[in-house]
Every structure is written in structure tokens, then in C-alpha cells.
Write a protein that holds these residues in place. Structure first.
Motif, PDB file in Angstrom:
ATOM      1  N   THR A  27       8.232   0.083  -3.006  1.00 42.79           N
ATOM      2  CA  THR A  27       6.460  -0.444  -3.890  1.00 42.79           C
ATOM      3  C   THR A  27       6.313   0.891  -5.026  1.00 42.79           C
ATOM      4  O   THR A  27       5.524   2.048  -4.939  1.00 42.79           O
ATOM      5  CB  THR A  27       5.746  -0.666  -3.289  1.00 42.79           C
ATOM      6  N   PRO A  28       6.189   0.122  -6.287  1.00 43.77           N
ATOM      7  CA  PRO A  28       5.587   1.719  -7.257  1.00 43.77           C
ATOM      8  C   PRO A  28       4.321   1.546  -7.000  1.00 43.77           C
ATOM      9  O   PRO A  28       3.760   0.389  -5.970  1.00 43.77           O
ATOM     10  CB  PRO A  28       5.987   1.036  -8.349  1.00 43.77           C
ATOM     11  N   PHE A  29       3.207   2.662  -7.084  1.00 44.20           N
ATOM     12  CA  PHE A  29       1.410   2.250  -7.711  1.00 44.20           C
ATOM     13  C   PHE A  29       2.137   3.160  -8.531  1.00 44.20           C
ATOM     14  O   PHE A  29       1.990   4.620  -9.161  1.00 44.20           O
ATOM     15  CB  PHE A  29       1.516   3.830  -5.788  1.00 44.20           C
ATOM     16  N   SER A  30       0.750   2.432  -9.305  1.00 47.68           N
ATOM     17  CA  SER A  30       0.738   3.035 -10.685  1.00 47.68           C
ATOM     18  C   SER A  30      -1.243   3.653 -10.736  1.00 47.68           C
ATOM     19  O   SER A  30      -1.775   2.230 -10.642  1.00 47.68           O
ATOM     20  CB  SER A  30       0.910   2.230 -11.598  1.00 47.68           C
ATOM     21  N   VAL A  31      -0.770   4.386 -11.335  1.00 48.97           N
ATOM     22  CA  VAL A  31      -2.869   5.008 -11.853  1.00 48.97           C
ATOM     23  C   VAL A  31      -2.440   5.730 -13.016  1.00 48.97           C
ATOM     24  O   VAL A  31      -1.186   6.506 -13.726  1.00 48.97           O
ATOM     25  CB  VAL A  31      -3.568   6.007 -11.059  1.00 48.97           C
ATOM     26  N   PRO A  32      -3.884   5.549 -13.827  1.00 48.87           N
ATOM     27  CA  PRO A  32      -3.066   6.235 -14.439  1.00 48.87           C
ATOM     28  C   PRO A  32      -4.184   7.960 -14.481  1.00 48.87           C
ATOM     29  O   PRO A  32      -4.112   8.193 -13.285  1.00 48.87           O
ATOM     30  CB  PRO A  32      -4.471   5.488 -16.235  1.00 48.87           C
ATOM     31  N   LYS A  33      -4.376   9.123 -15.672  1.00 45.73           N
ATOM     32  CA  LYS A  33      -4.026  10.089 -15.293  1.00 45.73           C
ATOM     33  C   LYS A  33      -5.653   9.567 -15.759  1.00 45.73           C
ATOM     34  O   LYS A  33      -6.626   9.595 -16.479  1.00 45.73           O
ATOM     35  CB  LYS A  33      -4.129  10.574 -16.155  1.00 45.73           C
ATOM     36  N   ILE A  34      -6.648   9.935 -14.863  1.00 41.34           N
ATOM     37  CA  ILE A  34      -8.127   9.773 -14.712  1.00 41.34           C
ATOM     38  C   ILE A  34      -9.273  11.067 -15.036  1.00 41.34           C
ATOM     39  O   ILE A  34      -8.306  12.336 -14.209  1.00 41.34           O
ATOM     40  CB  ILE A  34      -8.909   9.339 -13.299  1.00 41.34           C
ATOM     41  N   PHE A  35      -9.713  11.586 -16.322  1.00 50.04           N
ATOM     42  CA  PHE A  35     -11.169  12.160 -16.150  1.00 50.04           C
ATOM     43  C   PHE A  35     -12.385  11.521 -15.679  1.00 50.04           C
ATOM     44  O   PHE A  35     -12.760  10.566 -16.242  1.00 50.04           O
ATOM     45  CB  PHE A  35     -10.831  13.002 -17.170  1.00 50.04           C
ATOM     46  N   MET A  36     -12.865  12.189 -14.319  1.00 49.48           N
ATOM     47  CA  MET A  36     -14.560  11.262 -14.608  1.00 49.48           C
ATOM     48  C   MET A  36     -15.237  12.272 -14.052  1.00 49.48           C
ATOM     49  O   MET A  36     -15.494  13.781 -13.687  1.00 49.48           O
ATOM     50  CB  MET A  36     -14.189  11.275 -12.946  1.00 49.48           C
ATOM     51  N   GLY A  37     -17.287  12.221 -14.517  1.00 51.34           N
ATOM     52  CA  GLY A  37     -17.359  12.754 -13.883  1.00 51.34           C
ATOM     53  C   GLY A  37     -18.285  13.407 -14.997  1.00 51.34           C
ATOM     54  O   GLY A  37     -18.207  12.174 -16.450  1.00 51.34           O
ATOM     55  N   ASP A 176      -9.550  -0.493 -16.825  1.00 50.89           N
ATOM     56  CA  ASP A 176     -10.091   1.210 -17.316  1.00 50.89           C
ATOM     57  C   ASP A 176      -7.888   1.074 -15.983  1.00 50.89           C
ATOM     58  O   ASP A 176      -7.258   2.231 -16.682  1.00 50.89           O
ATOM     59  CB  ASP A 176     -10.405   2.494 -17.462  1.00 50.89           C
ATOM     60  N   CYS A 177      -7.917   0.855 -14.824  1.00 46.22           N
ATOM     61  CA  CYS A 177      -6.806   1.340 -14.055  1.00 46.22           C
ATOM     62  C   CYS A 177      -6.196  -0.362 -13.692  1.00 46.22           C
ATOM     63  O   CYS A 177      -5.487  -0.301 -12.282  1.00 46.22           O
ATOM     64  CB  CYS A 177      -7.529   1.809 -13.188  1.00 46.22           C
ATOM     65  N   THR A 178      -5.374  -0.626 -14.511  1.00 44.55           N
ATOM     66  CA  THR A 178      -4.693  -1.936 -14.151  1.00 44.55           C
ATOM     67  C   THR A 178      -3.644  -2.321 -15.226  1.00 44.55           C
ATOM     68  O   THR A 178      -4.443  -1.766 -16.368  1.00 44.55           O
ATOM     69  CB  THR A 178      -5.766  -3.249 -13.366  1.00 44.55           C
ATOM     70  N   GLY A 286      -5.237  -3.422  -9.030  1.00 38.43           N
ATOM     71  CA  GLY A 286      -3.691  -3.837 -10.224  1.00 38.43           C
ATOM     72  C   GLY A 286      -2.810  -3.417  -9.013  1.00 38.43           C
ATOM     73  O   GLY A 286      -1.316  -3.638  -9.267  1.00 38.43           O
ATOM     74  N   ASN A 287      -2.480  -2.549  -7.939  1.00 40.59           N
ATOM     75  CA  ASN A 287      -1.214  -2.332  -7.151  1.00 40.59           C
ATOM     76  C   ASN A 287      -0.906  -4.004  -6.172  1.00 40.59           C
ATOM     77  O   ASN A 287       0.083  -3.563  -5.839  1.00 40.59           O
ATOM     78  CB  ASN A 287      -1.644  -1.329  -6.578  1.00 40.59           C
ATOM     79  N   GLY A 288      -2.084  -4.487  -6.342  1.00 40.08           N
ATOM     80  CA  GLY A 288      -3.012  -5.286  -4.279  1.00 40.08           C
ATOM     81  C   GLY A 288      -2.924  -6.798  -4.812  1.00 40.08           C
ATOM     82  O   GLY A 288      -2.480  -7.296  -3.452  1.00 40.08           O
ATOM     83  N   GLY A 289      -3.414  -6.397  -6.344  1.00 42.07           N
ATOM     84  CA  GLY A 289      -3.791  -8.237  -6.087  1.00 42.07           C
ATOM     85  C   GLY A 289      -4.928  -8.788  -5.834  1.00 42.07           C
ATOM     86  O   GLY A 289      -5.797  -7.903  -5.046  1.00 42.07           O
ATOM     87  N   VAL A 290      -5.646 -10.167  -6.007  1.00 39.25           N
ATOM     88  CA  VAL A 290      -7.044 -10.626  -6.262  1.00 39.25           C
ATOM     89  C   VAL A 290      -6.209 -11.790  -5.735  1.00 39.25           C
ATOM     90  O   VAL A 290      -5.227 -11.771  -5.698  1.00 39.25           O
ATOM     91  CB  VAL A 290      -7.572 -10.361  -6.761  1.00 39.25           C
ATOM     92  N   GLY A 291      -7.058 -12.643  -4.686  1.00 40.87           N
ATOM     93  CA  GLY A 291      -6.534 -13.944  -4.489  1.00 40.87           C
ATOM     94  C   GLY A 291      -7.615 -15.099  -4.685  1.00 40.87           C
ATOM     95  O   GLY A 291      -8.116 -15.009  -6.312  1.00 40.87           O
ATOM     96  N   LEU A 292      -8.014 -15.842  -3.834  1.00 39.10           N
ATOM     97  CA  LEU A 292      -8.601 -16.980  -4.677  1.00 39.10           C
ATOM     98  C   LEU A 292     -10.391 -16.634  -5.385  1.00 39.10           C
ATOM     99  O   LEU A 292     -10.749 -17.378  -6.031  1.00 39.10           O
ATOM    100  CB  LEU A 292      -8.880 -17.923  -3.310  1.00 39.10           C
TER     101      LEU A 292
END
Ligand SMILES: [Fe+2]
Length: 422
Positions: A27-37, A176-178, A286-292
């Protein structure tokens, strides 16, 4: 019109690819490189490499195409000035419209082709970031003419021409993260989700200075979208420990900080926490979905022109009740929110009470009737509501198989505000 998610072969294949046994293998797990603050995207160059250094190192031509809309134009000007001060040539394209209509996406892609950027910077809410992703596909792959047929199994080969940087100016969509872009087929009045791991932005910049101007109604709507992503994600059959950690923490943060950000937009701590919670929920779903919530909410929102966050969050209580005979994963949320009780039934009731209290605190109705949809209008559109809800690809990651009849019942119960008992 045919869409990838209505193709019979894909309708069979996608749920199979989501199955626990298959995902257990790899199972891949994807994220962007995040800069926060508070200083994440600023003129002042701090200690060490900042986000502009980081993506600038990947851009030989330093040609930045900034995608935005009229609301986020002022933030885009600021981003453009910062980039120009760092040897970038920039072009601002500010014609994105709400819900990212396909014809606007195509227009945006044509301007991209003329400018030939090596970085696309999306500055705006979910519609802007989603439209930038879709236009990016057309820029990189001029041979693709039918975006509505781009499925999660379509190899795109992006990043040969440009990378993508997302700078959200709302706290909710998590785009921004999906690797998801939701555009609109305006002719059919229908949402078209484009899902591809390749659509994950390379960088996400979470700077609260870009959200301080959000009015209370938008703060509530977008914040509830983030809550819906996180709560529905916890119930998805595609979750894992990574997504659970992010979704459950995001839920705690949203319950604590969304009412504060709604009441007082200048509450800096609430703003930055909501901004992070939105992206955390985005990574989770983004990695695990949403549903109804999203199947029904997409259909409702498009049919009656209701803000996405309101249209999806109104379904949280009904979908939790519908899922409960199949899974007790909601107990994780009860524990996170300290509403657990002696029995599962009481715990679920406590969780739903908490969600309803939050909706009321944010002045959101608890049923579809409360949205001002007349019974006559509802009945006139019920067949379309059910069909679009049933066909929406978020159904693929719904923990309880859904029939058309149950889909109709869910809409009817949600209209009246009745507890789901089937
Ligand atoms: Fe959403």
C-alpha cells in the motif's frame, strides 16, 4: 456522457483494488512536501532553505504559472511578487470559477501551453487547486481530450513539463494534499472526480496568513468539509494506521478549533490549527478514501447548488447510522472525542449528538428540509439525486454495500431528519 466511474469494468476493478487483502500486499502512502507556519510563504528569507528554494531547485526555466480566482487574486499577487524577487518569471491566470467547470479548465490549460511553465502554483480554495490539477493534465498530455475518462488506472506521466505547488486559501478541501481533482461537467450538472496518485502536489504551503480573510460562513462550510473527510475516512475499508492517526487527530482539532475560527476569524491559533487539520484530513482521505457523505453530498450539492462542505457534512449522522450494523469503527472516534459509553449503541448516539451540536453551533441545519429545499423540488429531483449518488465513485470506499433503494431511503430520511433504522 460516459464517465470512468460508470464504466462496468472499472466499477468491478476499483473496489477489488481497495480490498484489504490486496492493499495488505503493498500500500503506497502519498504526501506532498509540506511547509507550514506563519512565515511559510514570505518575502523574508529565514534560516535555511525555504519553500521557494526547495521548488526553485527543481525548476530550470523558473517560469511560474499562477492559477487563481478573483477571491484569491490578492494572495496571488503577493506570491507572484515573492517569486519575481527570486528570479522567477510569473503569469497570473485568475479566471477559475467555483466548482471548476470543465470548459474553464480547458481555457486555463490553453494559457499554460502558451506560457510553458516549469512550475504551476495554485493559490486558492479547493476549486482553484482542483482546476489547476486538471489543467496540468491537459498541459502535460495534449493528447488527452476527455478528462472525464481519466481513471485511477490511467498512467498520466506528469512532471515532464512542470511540478505543482498548492497554496490553499481556505481550510477544508485538503486538495493541497490529495491526488484528487473534482471538476464539474456543467452541461450534465454533475461532479466529475479525477483520481490519480500522480495528481498529488509536489509541495503544499500552509500559511495562515492566506486564510485570515475567510468570512464565517465559508469558514464553517470548508471546516465541515474537512471534518467530513476525516470522519468518513475513519469508517472507510481502505484505512490503515497512518490514515487513522491523521484523521482522528484532525477530528479532535476541528471540534476544538472550528467553532473558535467561526466566531472570531482573527483567532490566529484557531486559524492555523484548522489549516493543518484540513490538510491532515486531506492526507487521510486521499490515501484511504471517503464514503457515502461525499456520494450523497456531491449529488445534493450539484442538484440544489449547496456549498460542498454543507452538502456533505449534513449526511454525517445518517451515514454513521447506516454503517453501524457493519462496522464499529466509529468507536475510535467516540474515544478520541471522549463520548464513549457502556454500549456501542449509546456510544454511537453520543457521537451523533456531538456532531449535531457542532452543526447547530455553526448554524447548519440538521436535515435537507432545513436547507430550504421544498418537498415539491425534492420529489421532482429524487430520481436524479439517487442515480448520481449511487454512481458517485465515493461509493467504492463505503464500508456497507449500497443498493439503489437504500440510496433513496437515505435521501428521504435525511430530508425529514429521521434516524436511519434500516
Ligand atoms: Fe469534500
Amino acid at each position: 456522457m460516459t464517465y470512468w466511474f460508470t464504466e462496468p469494468a472499472l466499477k468491478m476493478l476499483v473496489p477489488l483494488a481497495c480490498a484489504t487483502a490486496i492493499r495488505g500486499l503493498s500500500t503506497p502512502f502519498s504526501v506532498p512536501k509540506i511547509f507550514m507556519g506563519s512565515n511559510a510563504f514570505s518575502e523574508a528569507h529565514g534560516l535555511g532553505a525555504d519553500v521557494v528554494d526547495a521548488f526553485g531547485a527543481m525548476c530550470a526555466k523558473k517560469q511560474a504559472f499562477i492559477v487563481t480566482d478573483e477571491h484569491a487574486r490578492r494572495y496571488s499577487t503577493r506570491v507572484s511578487n515573492i517569486l519575481q524577487g527570486r528570479q522567477f518569471t510569473t503569469q497570473i491566470w485568475d479566471k477559475i470559477e467555483p466548482e471548476a467547470p470543465l470548459e474553464i479548465v480547458r481555457e486555463c490549460a490553453e494559457s499554460m501551453k502558451q506560457f510553458e511553465p516549469d512550475v504551476i502554483v495554485a493559490v486558492g480554495g479547493g476549486s482553484v487547486i482542483d482546476a489547476a490539477k486538471a489543467a496540468w493534465i491537459l498541459y502535460e498530455r495534449p493528447d488527452i481530450t476527455d478528462l472525464e475518462m481519466v481513471s485511477p488506472l490511467t498512467p498520466l506521466g506528469l512532471r515532464k513539463k512542470a511540478i505543482l505547488v498548492a497554496v490553499p486559501t481556505t481550510s477544508g478541501t485538503g486538495s493541497d494534499c490529495t491526488g484528487i481533482s473534482v471538476v464539474t461537467d456543467t452541461q450534465a450538472r454533475r461532479k466529475v472526480p479525477i483520481v490519480s496518485a500522480e495528481l498529488m502536489p509536489d509541495f503544499a504551503v500552509l500559511d495562515p496568513a492566506f486564510v485570515t480573510g475567510m468570512p464565517p460562513k465559508l469558514t464553517a462550510g470548508t471546516g465541515l468539509d474537512a471534518l467530513t473527510h476525516a470522519m468518513d475516512n475513519v469508517m472507510s475499508p481502505m484505512t490503515n494506521d497512518f490514515t487513522d492517526a491523521l484523521a482522528l487527530r484532525a477530528i479532535q482539532m476541528i471540534f476544538k478549533y472550528l467553532p473558535r475560527a467561526y466566531r472570531d476569524g482573527t483567532d490566529h491559533e484557531a486559524r492555523i490549527r484548522m489549516h493543518m487539520a484540513s490538510s491532515m484530513a486531506g492526507i487521510a482521505f486521499g490515501n484511504g478514501g471517503v464514503g457515502l457523505t461525499h456520494s450523497l453530498g456531491h449529488s445534493l450539492g450539484k442538484t440544489f447548488a449547496i456549498h460542498h462542505g454543507i452538502a456533505v457534512s449534513i449526511f454525517i449522522p445518517y451515514t454513521l447510522q447506516f454503517y453501524s450494523p457493519i462496522t464499529d469503527k466509529y468507536l475510535d472516534m467516540c474515544q478520541a472525542l471522549e463520548v464513549g459509553d457502556k454500549s456501542k449503541e449509546k456510544s454511537l448516539a453520543g457521537l451523533i449528538k456531538k456532531v449535531r451540536a457542532l452543526l447547530e453551533e455553526l448554524d447548519v441545519p440538521l436535515n435537507l428540509k432545513g436547507l430550504g429545499i421544498s418537498k415539491e423540488e425534492f420529489e421532482k429531483n429524487i430520481d436524479k439525486l439517487v442515480l448520481y449518488g449511487f454512481e458517485d465513485p465515493s461509493v467504492f470506499t463505503n464500508p456497507r454495500p449500497l443498493t439503489m433503494e437504500q440510496c433513496e431511503q437515505l435521501f428521504r430520511y435525511a430530508y425529514e431528519g429521521k434516524d436511519v433504522d434500516f
